[in-house]
Enzyme design. Sequence first.
Site, PDB file in Angstrom:
ATOM      1  N   ARG A 174      36.248  43.513  59.368  1.00 17.58           N
ATOM      2  CA  ARG A 174      36.069  42.112  59.803  1.00 17.58           C
ATOM      3  C   ARG A 174      35.527  41.274  58.638  1.00 17.58           C
ATOM      4  O   ARG A 174      34.379  41.430  58.244  1.00 17.58           O
ATOM      5  CB  ARG A 174      35.107  42.038  60.996  1.00 17.58           C
ATOM      6  CG  ARG A 174      34.817  40.606  61.434  1.00 17.58           C
ATOM      7  CD  ARG A 174      34.216  40.503  62.830  1.00 17.58           C
ATOM      8  NE  ARG A 174      32.849  40.944  62.932  1.00 17.58           N
ATOM      9  CZ  ARG A 174      32.081  40.775  64.010  1.00 17.58           C
ATOM     10  NH1 ARG A 174      32.576  40.164  65.083  1.00 17.58           N
ATOM     11  NH2 ARG A 174      30.848  41.213  64.043  1.00 17.58           N
ATOM     12  N   ASP A 459      22.071  40.676  66.065  1.00 17.66           N
ATOM     13  CA  ASP A 459      22.812  40.352  64.847  1.00 17.66           C
ATOM     14  C   ASP A 459      22.961  38.837  64.752  1.00 17.66           C
ATOM     15  O   ASP A 459      22.302  38.104  65.498  1.00 17.66           O
ATOM     16  CB  ASP A 459      24.145  41.102  64.805  1.00 17.66           C
ATOM     17  CG  ASP A 459      25.118  40.620  65.866  1.00 17.66           C
ATOM     18  OD1 ASP A 459      24.807  39.646  66.571  1.00 17.66           O
ATOM     19  OD2 ASP A 459      26.199  41.222  65.986  1.00 17.66           O
TER      20      ASP A 459
END
Length: 558
Positions: A174, A459
């Site tokens: 990603r 996160d």
Amino acid sequence: MLWKKKAMASYYDVPEGVDIRGRYDEEFAKILTKDALKFVADLQREFRNHIKYALECRREAKRRYNEGALPGFDPATRYIRDGKWVCAPVPPAVTDRKVEITGPVERKMIINALNSGAKVFMADFEDALSPSWENLMRGQVNLKDAVAGTISFHDRVRNRVYKLNDETAKLFVRPRGWHLPEAHILIDGEPATGCLVDFGLYFHHNCSKFQRTQGAGYGPFFYLPKMEHSREAKIWNSVFEKAEKVAGIEKGSIRATVLIETLPAVFQMDEILYELRDHSVGLNCGRWDYIFSYVKTFQAHSDRLLPDRVQVGMTQHFMKSYSDLLIRTCHRRGVHAMGGMAAQIPIKDDPMANEAALELVRKDKLREVKAGHDGTWAAHPGLIPTCMEVFNNMGNVANQIKTLKRDDAEHLTEEDLLQIPRGVRTMEGLRLNTRVGIQYLAAWLTGTGSVPLYNLMEDAATAEISRVQNWQWLKYGVELNGDGLGIKVNNELFGRVVEEEIARIEKEVGTDKFKKGMYKEACKIFTRQCTSPTLDDFLTLDAYNYIVIHYPREPSKL
Ligand SMILES: CC(=O)SCCNC(=O)CCNC(=O)[C@H](O)C(C)(C)COP(=O)(O)OP(=O)(O)OC[C@H]1O[C@@H](n2cnc3c(N)ncnc32)[C@H](O)[C@@H]1OP(=O)(O)O
Ligand SMILES: O=CC(=O)O
Ligand SMILES: [Mg+2]
């Protein structure tokens, strides 16, 4: 000074118009080869105006939402939504994606993730990574070794050597979102686009290995984050086509799953798949950024205030509708509908609490598999057996693309997708947002992009919710209506909360760690963003300025 500059310039062998301002390292130089940099520079030059235009369109859409407009389906692309097209067939290598583990591109974690028993590992340059020069370049080195199958890691403290098993998860990567620059690589005097650096370097070094190991047409694989409109997917599609042409590989070799994790993108799912139809392998419910995006999109709508973060789960009507429509859209177009991340992680020192956390994960995954998702995300190897057991419930099939069509979701409306989440706001919600936001940012500033906090995975996406929720509550002076105290949130109250929470953080982490860490700096950045008159687009855009270290070295901003 002159000798230093000369020495720096002679280190990396760069093509015309490219300047590397990051630290020199022999290992990095094997990634930053002249050919690889030329490939990245060519991508940048070909697509920079398209990217600038797409980002300007985001700003224009924000202006409209701020004036009261609501996101919705675009009448101009109805023909795409109503059309009978399908995406290219799913490559055999990735038909079964029942459980995917995610994690930053850190060496030991890459090996653990590939060995974890998950079907896929999504190696993350995004939500789970603090994009320092060191992290990004080491990440590229690590991935190159992983794709080559030679990656190893020696944990000297535990005298343990990590190596790949014979059977490993399939690798997806990603890259960062379109909005993030890479300040250490200048192309024609401008910072490169972060995701083109991540994609370009990884593709350049690993594409041929994929062709050899998986066969033509089957990789490399990507996850694409934070898009808001199909025009952004169109740029990715053109990037893929160019990369395939340069590498001389078959069109459609590169495959990508798009995260639907912004509110505007939920109205563009067909259009996004359509743009990427030769390169698509599904959509994913990026639930945490999606919640963040709900607040961001409605930043000027005082009637759409969120309850406590813990109450905005997947059973809220707007979240359920998003997941249902995503499944229906993907299955209609012949690709995977991936579920998202439950935030729970194993709790080591408390078996009962651990079982309760696993039960929450089990429940979340059961909801996903019953709804029709073809796979899901796990944040930690310890969750894989639980997730796998639940997803094996789908029977003797690799996915539910053909078996669970969800045509009942066809009639979901704009109102369903935008429904205001229900619940209450509490002082503990405000405190938790503050405590988590500051600690996450402190970790991020010191190079760690995903952390365990209060037994949950945090996160960049989850931290964004904490930040924008505080901002929203402060901006509209909301009443904390879940405590029975009727307290209203204002700058004075927030100032007290920040003071008390930072004292609590110091107590929890210990004075020594607190002093050595960057908690005070994180507190300053987080507080500024929560109290700013206008909402910053991303927490990490401003914070990025604090982790850029140009060589020859300039004084730090902190
Ligand atoms: C919103 C989203 O975008 S979600 C996707 C992005 N977020 C992520 O990918 C988060 C991934 N998860 C993680 O980073 C970690 O699991 C954390 C930070 C939440 C917890 O990490 P820790 O506290 O270090 O976990 P813990 O100490 O229990 O780790 C035990 C072992 O599992 C390994 N491990 C933990 N998580 C992972 C992972 N995601 N991938 C691979 N290995 C992992 C550790 O490296 C450690 O290995 P070791 O025993 O060989 O030393
Ligand atoms: O990237 C995933 C998310 O939930 O955000
Ligand atoms: Mg995300």
